[in-house]
Design a protein around this motif. Sequence first.
Motif, PDB file in Angstrom:
ATOM      1  N   ARG A   1      -2.163   5.060 -13.551  1.00 11.58           N
ATOM      2  CA  ARG A   1      -3.168   4.748 -14.558  1.00 11.58           C
ATOM      3  C   ARG A   1      -4.431   4.259 -13.843  1.00 11.58           C
ATOM      4  O   ARG A   1      -4.433   4.051 -12.620  1.00 11.58           O
ATOM      5  N   VAL A   2      -5.509   4.073 -14.611  1.00 12.82           N
ATOM      6  CA  VAL A   2      -6.759   3.552 -14.059  1.00 12.82           C
ATOM      7  C   VAL A   2      -7.185   2.357 -14.899  1.00 12.82           C
ATOM      8  O   VAL A   2      -7.341   2.473 -16.116  1.00 12.82           O
TER       9      VAL A   2
ATOM     10  N   GLY B   1      -9.394   1.079  -8.785  1.00 13.83           N
ATOM     11  CA  GLY B   1      -8.959   1.033 -10.180  1.00 13.83           C
ATOM     12  C   GLY B   1      -7.672   1.808 -10.402  1.00 13.83           C
ATOM     13  O   GLY B   1      -6.940   1.556 -11.362  1.00 13.83           O
ATOM     14  N   LEU B   2      -7.374   2.759  -9.490  1.00 14.95           N
ATOM     15  CA  LEU B   2      -6.133   3.516  -9.618  1.00 14.95           C
ATOM     16  C   LEU B   2      -4.944   2.621  -9.297  1.00 14.95           C
ATOM     17  O   LEU B   2      -4.956   1.873  -8.322  1.00 14.95           O
TER      18      LEU B   2
ATOM     19  N   GLY C   1       9.130  -0.748 -10.832  1.00 12.06           N
ATOM     20  CA  GLY C   1       8.283  -0.517 -12.000  1.00 12.06           C
ATOM     21  C   GLY C   1       7.001  -1.312 -12.017  1.00 12.06           C
ATOM     22  O   GLY C   1       6.282  -1.298 -13.019  1.00 12.06           O
ATOM     23  N   GLU C   2       6.673  -2.013 -10.909  1.00 11.15           N
ATOM     24  CA  GLU C   2       5.432  -2.781 -10.859  1.00 11.15           C
ATOM     25  C   GLU C   2       4.246  -1.857 -10.583  1.00 11.15           C
ATOM     26  O   GLU C   2       4.378  -0.828  -9.899  1.00 11.15           O
ATOM     27  N   TRP C   3       3.067  -2.243 -11.094  1.00 11.90           N
ATOM     28  CA  TRP C   3       1.853  -1.463 -10.887  1.00 11.90           C
ATOM     29  C   TRP C   3       1.190  -1.900  -9.576  1.00 11.90           C
ATOM     30  O   TRP C   3       0.831  -3.069  -9.420  1.00 11.90           O
ATOM     31  N   ILE C   4       1.021  -0.959  -8.656  1.00  8.03           N
ATOM     32  CA  ILE C   4       0.476  -1.242  -7.334  1.00  8.03           C
ATOM     33  C   ILE C   4      -0.922  -0.630  -7.225  1.00  8.03           C
ATOM     34  O   ILE C   4      -1.091   0.584  -7.389  1.00  8.03           O
ATOM     35  N   PRO C   5      -1.958  -1.434  -6.936  1.00 10.15           N
ATOM     36  CA  PRO C   5      -3.307  -0.888  -6.782  1.00 10.15           C
ATOM     37  C   PRO C   5      -3.408  -0.028  -5.519  1.00 10.15           C
ATOM     38  O   PRO C   5      -2.805  -0.350  -4.492  1.00 10.15           O
ATOM     39  N   VAL C   6      -4.158   1.055  -5.621  1.00  8.18           N
ATOM     40  CA  VAL C   6      -4.418   1.910  -4.458  1.00  8.18           C
ATOM     41  C   VAL C   6      -5.788   1.528  -3.898  1.00  8.18           C
ATOM     42  O   VAL C   6      -6.821   1.808  -4.504  1.00  8.18           O
TER      43      VAL C   6
ATOM     44  N   GLU D   1       0.834  -1.203   0.000  1.00  5.84           N
ATOM     45  CA  GLU D   1       0.000   0.000   0.000  1.00  5.84           C
ATOM     46  C   GLU D   1       0.865   1.247   0.000  1.00  5.84           C
ATOM     47  O   GLU D   1       1.946   1.272   0.604  1.00  5.84           O
ATOM     48  N   ILE D   2       0.389   2.290  -0.675  1.00  7.17           N
ATOM     49  CA  ILE D   2       1.043   3.583  -0.536  1.00  7.17           C
ATOM     50  C   ILE D   2       0.787   4.079   0.895  1.00  7.17           C
ATOM     51  O   ILE D   2      -0.165   3.653   1.550  1.00  7.17           O
TER      52      ILE D   2
END
Length: 343
Positions: free
Chosen positions: A270-271, A227-228, A236-241, A27-28
């Motif tokens: 991105r979303v 979705g964010l 560089g991995e995409w982490i869901p918020v 998580e952020i």
Amino acid sequence: MGDIDPAFIQSTEHRANNHKKLVEVVEIPVIDMLQSREELISKIGRACEEWGFFQVTNHGVSSEVSSRAEAAAKMFFEQSTEEKRKVKRDEVNAMGYHDGEHTKNVRDWKEVFDYLVQNSAQVPLIESHEKELRTITNQWPQSPPDFREALEEYSREVEKLAYKLLELISLSLGLAGDKFHGCFKDQLSMVRLNHYPPCPFPDLALGVGRHKDSGALTVLAQDDVGGLQVKRKSDGEWIPVTPTPGAFIINVGDMVQVWSNDKYESVEHRVVVNTERERFSIPFFFFPSHKVMVKPVEELVNEKNPPRYREYNWGHFYAHRNRTDFKKRDLENIQIYHFRILD
């Protein structure tokens, strides 16, 4: 299910299903604004440096104000396309309704309504090399009732939070708390209402393609759908918020990256789309006056850490960005790296 318009199709490497590590629980940072000033400065500085994103709770924006804005947004988007297009934006006036937004030259799976915090603002005419200005003005729909009132109240409250966050970010950089406040006299700040309809092609399209925000800060309210995704700096991995009830999501924009001379980085996000549920979000983009010249601040540069960017005019930058997200273009959108000083 039918076929998808090719305008929405992301290139293979940028599709949501290409990143399989999203199952991990990361998580952020979530920061409680009721902490001491010293703790806030420390935690916000660390979040800006490590993530470029964080969430804030106990932020001072009333839940009633937020709820009225969210309800107004939902009622607006529930109207017919014909009704919404009565306040359709165009290349001359960027405020109002739009359902053809492009990010990185690929169409986004969403519709939006944009409005200025100050109702009208001046921006340079691109063709005049900043010598002439044009006025952009909010377009308010007749329906739903109390739409304008609810959204103007919302923007006033979130603007106060944006100033507070900018002050804490300035202090975390070792600068005066009000270092950048003067830049926002006659500001170009705007609020966007986003509606992401359900999408039957989640493997091909995105609600918003990967991008960085060009202003100083973004203060985002999102619903419980999620979705964010944020691109983690470390790998560089995409982490869901994950949506946190009542929280705002904050990210530093390109302007803070330049002001801080790359100490704080504007991070890609991105979303992704949802096949079953619609999603709503409301970002507040904290933009300064068109007159502001953006460059690394003098206090943060020296012989060992020289300036990494040439100075650029925010109004000219804004005007170019405003034109190029309106429809597909042959040339790349203007970016801060175009002003980077090469070693």
